[in-house]
Design an enzyme around this catalytic site. Structure first.
Site: not given
Length: 316
Positions: A165, A177
């Site tokens: 990401s 995350y």
């Protein structure tokens, strides 16, 4: 004079790269690709996309409902299997299932796409278990799936495609995350170097913000409210109700910039699997290319200032 020389050299470089990247791997219809996280989002679209190109797709879903929906929208070539990447026993079972299907040919492609974002909140609002819930899926699960299937990929001299990401380049919010995506970046870099002599290529996909289940605004709002509800009164007083309200408002604001064109990501994945010369990294989405990737190269003092302008303010 030197300016024109530089422009010509840059043009020749881009032309050569364009030519190299258009060269595809032969006999794609013989190659098996396993994709994790195919219930929805990027994994679901990629499975159907590769199926349409004639590859032998092995789609790993978390639920039977997701698997059934995918089978109904694909050709009979596509096969599904249930996989929870946090279960070592399940991973071993799926590895045996894959081995039966690929035989001596090996597994051409492994796409580690499965991932979650929740629980997510300011770090002080979370517990160790909240962090581990995300890390077990996004990082440790990805590592175990890769290690389990790597001998089959190595036999095929194939590809490993890991979904990271832009939050693996810049850490914009708390929770597991961003940490997990930084870990995926590190694991992929070391694996790419180790696999080089075996003819295995490892690629990273670094998407920006897209409208998927991970960025679902209702789920994120419930997540923030649940985290706030469990906080001790001392921490609630330190942050204040206004902080929570502004945090919820910022999620709604960011949602407006989420791209619905998931093919920007799946096209990168497909290229990494089918090109004779895949890239080590793919940035997917204009926000990734024009905002987050450039920010990752700037001094921390600058990026901290930019992020602080967007963060909710606490009473203190």
């Amino acid at each position: 004079m030197w300016l024109w020389v530089s422009v010509v050299l840059l043009g020749l470089f881009l032309l050569r790269r364009w030519h190299r990247e258009r060269q595809t791997v032969p006999r794609l219809w013989e190659k098996h690709v396993l994709i994790t996280g195919c219930d929805s989002g990027f994994g679901n679209l990629l499975a159907r996309q590769l199926d349409q190109r004639g590859l032998r797709v092995l789609a790993a879903c978390l639920t039977e409902a997701g698997a059934a929906q995918l089978r109904a929208s694909a050709s009979p070539r596509l096969q599904t299997v249930l996989l929870d990447v946090t279960s070592s026993q399940n991973i071993a079972t799926v590895t045996a299932w894959v081995r039966e299907r690929v035989g001596d040919q090996g597994l051409w492609g492994l796409v580690n796409n499965a991932g979650i974002a929740i629980p997510v909140a300011p770090n002080e609002w979370l517990t160790k278990d909240d962090f581990m819930k995300v890390l077990n899926v996004n990082l440790l699960g990805l590592v175990e799936v890769t290690l389990s299937l790597l001998p089959l990929v190595r036999r095929a001299r194939g590809r490993v495609v890991n979904v990271a990401s832009v939050m693996g380049r810049v850490s914009f919010f708390g929770g597991g995350y961003c940490i997990s995506k930084y870990g995926v970046e590190a694991f992929s870099d070391s694996l790419r170097l180790e696999m080089r002599n075996f003819g295995v290529k490892v690629s990273l996909i670094e998407p920006g913000y897209f409208k998927t289940m991970i960025t679902n605004i209702e789920s994120l709002e419930k997540n923030f409210l649940a985290a706030w509800k469990k906080l001790p009164e001392e921490i609630k007083a330190a942050y204040g109700e206004c902080y929570l309200k502004r945090l919820l408002a910022s999620v709604k604001t960011m949602e407006k910039g989420h791209s619905r064109n998931l093919s920007l990501v799946t096209n990168c994945m497909e290229h990494a699997l089918t090109s004779a010369h895949p890239r080590a990294r793919y940035s997917a989405g204009w926000d990734a290319k024009l905002i987050y990737l450039p920010l990752s190269y700037l001094p921390s003092a600058f990026t901290d200032t930019v992020y602080t302008l967007l963060y909710p303010k606490s009473p203190g």
